[in-house]
Design a protein around this motif. Structure first.
Motif, PDB file in Angstrom:
ATOM      1  N   ASN A   5       6.365  44.824  12.039  1.00 49.77           N
ATOM      2  CA  ASN A   5       5.365  45.574  12.422  1.00 49.77           C
ATOM      3  C   ASN A   5       5.129  46.552  12.714  1.00 49.77           C
ATOM      4  O   ASN A   5       5.470  47.412  12.775  1.00 49.77           O
ATOM      5  N   VAL A   6       3.958  46.619  12.637  1.00 46.50           N
ATOM      6  CA  VAL A   6       3.489  48.678  12.748  1.00 46.50           C
ATOM      7  C   VAL A   6       2.115  47.685  14.186  1.00 46.50           C
ATOM      8  O   VAL A   6       1.303  46.717  13.902  1.00 46.50           O
ATOM      9  N   ARG A   7       2.267  49.047  14.935  1.00 42.71           N
ATOM     10  CA  ARG A   7       1.284  48.938  16.106  1.00 42.71           C
ATOM     11  C   ARG A   7       0.057  50.000  15.598  1.00 42.71           C
ATOM     12  O   ARG A   7       0.148  50.874  15.486  1.00 42.71           O
ATOM     13  N   PHE A   8      -1.316  50.007  16.325  1.00 43.82           N
ATOM     14  CA  PHE A   8      -1.952  51.022  15.437  1.00 43.82           C
ATOM     15  C   PHE A   8      -2.424  51.321  17.155  1.00 43.82           C
ATOM     16  O   PHE A   8      -2.439  50.987  18.568  1.00 43.82           O
ATOM     17  N   VAL A   9      -3.189  53.303  17.874  1.00 38.32           N
ATOM     18  CA  VAL A   9      -3.384  54.055  18.400  1.00 38.32           C
ATOM     19  C   VAL A   9      -4.506  54.288  18.061  1.00 38.32           C
ATOM     20  O   VAL A   9      -4.540  55.112  17.385  1.00 38.32           O
ATOM     21  N   GLY A  10      -5.253  54.071  18.703  1.00 42.70           N
ATOM     22  CA  GLY A  10      -7.082  55.006  19.088  1.00 42.70           C
ATOM     23  C   GLY A  10      -7.148  53.791  18.182  1.00 42.70           C
ATOM     24  O   GLY A  10      -7.769  53.349  17.183  1.00 42.70           O
ATOM     25  N   GLY A  11      -8.855  54.726  18.331  1.00 49.00           N
ATOM     26  CA  GLY A  11     -10.263  53.944  17.632  1.00 49.00           C
ATOM     27  C   GLY A  11     -10.492  52.878  17.586  1.00 49.00           C
ATOM     28  O   GLY A  11      -9.667  52.012  18.410  1.00 49.00           O
ATOM     29  N   PRO A  12     -10.817  52.748  16.782  1.00 49.38           N
ATOM     30  CA  PRO A  12     -11.845  50.802  16.939  1.00 49.38           C
ATOM     31  C   PRO A  12     -10.383  49.694  16.742  1.00 49.38           C
ATOM     32  O   PRO A  12     -10.451  48.459  17.199  1.00 49.38           O
ATOM     33  N   LEU A  13      -9.224  49.684  16.381  1.00 52.80           N
ATOM     34  CA  LEU A  13      -8.096  49.338  16.133  1.00 52.80           C
ATOM     35  C   LEU A  13      -7.065  49.355  17.114  1.00 52.80           C
ATOM     36  O   LEU A  13      -6.250  48.784  16.761  1.00 52.80           O
ATOM     37  N   ASP A  14      -7.122  49.872  18.143  1.00 55.20           N
ATOM     38  CA  ASP A  14      -6.049  50.382  19.002  1.00 55.20           C
ATOM     39  C   ASP A  14      -5.370  49.043  19.772  1.00 55.20           C
ATOM     40  O   ASP A  14      -6.479  48.384  20.051  1.00 55.20           O
ATOM     41  N   GLY A  15      -4.404  49.356  19.623  1.00 54.49           N
ATOM     42  CA  GLY A  15      -3.602  48.400  20.168  1.00 54.49           C
ATOM     43  C   GLY A  15      -3.080  47.023  19.489  1.00 54.49           C
ATOM     44  O   GLY A  15      -2.437  45.990  19.585  1.00 54.49           O
ATOM     45  N   ARG A  16      -4.460  46.842  18.316  1.00 51.37           N
ATOM     46  CA  ARG A  16      -3.641  45.576  16.814  1.00 51.37           C
ATOM     47  C   ARG A  16      -2.567  46.035  16.617  1.00 51.37           C
ATOM     48  O   ARG A  16      -1.887  47.231  15.969  1.00 51.37           O
ATOM     49  N   MET A  17      -1.643  44.884  16.133  1.00 52.96           N
ATOM     50  CA  MET A  17      -0.332  44.675  15.683  1.00 52.96           C
ATOM     51  C   MET A  17      -0.823  44.138  14.594  1.00 52.96           C
ATOM     52  O   MET A  17      -1.124  42.812  14.537  1.00 52.96           O
ATOM     53  N   GLN A  18       0.234  44.796  13.708  1.00 56.30           N
ATOM     54  CA  GLN A  18       0.195  43.696  12.620  1.00 56.30           C
ATOM     55  C   GLN A  18       1.360  44.051  11.416  1.00 56.30           C
ATOM     56  O   GLN A  18       2.141  44.520  11.012  1.00 56.30           O
ATOM     57  N   ASP A  19       1.818  43.180  10.363  1.00 59.18           N
ATOM     58  CA  ASP A  19       2.855  43.517   9.538  1.00 59.18           C
ATOM     59  C   ASP A  19       2.601  44.568   8.538  1.00 59.18           C
ATOM     60  O   ASP A  19       1.518  44.903   7.960  1.00 59.18           O
ATOM     61  N   LEU A  20       3.512  45.192   8.514  1.00 59.97           N
ATOM     62  CA  LEU A  20       4.079  46.367   7.340  1.00 59.97           C
ATOM     63  C   LEU A  20       4.641  45.963   6.406  1.00 59.97           C
ATOM     64  O   LEU A  20       6.110  45.765   6.575  1.00 59.97           O
ATOM     65  N   ARG A  21       4.913  45.983   4.947  1.00 57.48           N
ATOM     66  CA  ARG A  21       5.567  45.198   4.124  1.00 57.48           C
ATOM     67  C   ARG A  21       6.823  46.280   4.040  1.00 57.48           C
ATOM     68  O   ARG A  21       6.284  48.233   3.654  1.00 57.48           O
ATOM     69  N   ASP A  22       7.945  46.030   3.373  1.00 57.92           N
ATOM     70  CA  ASP A  22       8.540  47.222   3.025  1.00 57.92           C
ATOM     71  C   ASP A  22       8.095  48.490   2.542  1.00 57.92           C
ATOM     72  O   ASP A  22       7.931  49.792   2.177  1.00 57.92           O
ATOM     73  N   SER A  23       6.561  48.267   1.404  1.00 57.23           N
ATOM     74  CA  SER A  23       6.264  48.285  -0.086  1.00 57.23           C
ATOM     75  C   SER A  23       5.297  49.801   0.810  1.00 57.23           C
ATOM     76  O   SER A  23       5.007  50.998   0.186  1.00 57.23           O
ATOM     77  N   GLU A  24       5.082  49.309   2.047  1.00 55.59           N
ATOM     78  CA  GLU A  24       3.799  49.898   2.842  1.00 55.59           C
ATOM     79  C   GLU A  24       4.192  51.101   3.632  1.00 55.59           C
ATOM     80  O   GLU A  24       3.661  52.145   3.967  1.00 55.59           O
ATOM     81  N   ALA A  25       5.854  51.323   3.878  1.00 53.05           N
ATOM     82  CA  ALA A  25       6.536  51.628   5.026  1.00 53.05           C
ATOM     83  C   ALA A  25       7.045  53.080   4.265  1.00 53.05           C
ATOM     84  O   ALA A  25       7.693  53.583   4.065  1.00 53.05           O
ATOM     85  N   VAL A  26       6.043  54.444   4.550  1.00 56.22           N
ATOM     86  CA  VAL A  26       6.320  55.406   4.279  1.00 56.22           C
ATOM     87  C   VAL A  26       5.280  56.292   4.917  1.00 56.22           C
ATOM     88  O   VAL A  26       3.832  55.801   5.495  1.00 56.22           O
TER      89      VAL A  26
END
Length: 68
Positions: A5-26
């Motif tokens: 999981n990755v969490r968003f902080v700030g802006g319109p997506l604040d508080g949203r959680m979504q999946d983060l694939r290995d290839s995106e984890a940079v």
């Protein structure tokens, strides 16, 4: 391929959680979000960060001009 999981902080997506694939984890990866509903286009930018305490987090790092 695993995901986490990755969490968003700030802006319109604040508080949203979504999946983060290995290839995106940079760390430093930029994400552009464009909001098109109910009014002018709003573009926001998030930068991906990792800390052992908080895990993966996208922090708001800027907003494009309205209608861009």
């Amino acid at each position: 391929m695993s995901s986490r999981n990755v969490r968003f902080v700030g802006g319109p997506l604040d508080g949203r959680m979504q999946d983060l694939r290995d290839s995106e984890a940079v760390a430093g990866r930029l994400l552009r979000h464009i909001h098109l509903h109910d009014g002018p286009k709003i573009e926001t930018h998030y930068e991906l960060h990792y800390t052992p305490e908080a895990g993966w987090v996208y922090h708001l790092c800027g907003q494009g001009p309205p209608g861009s």
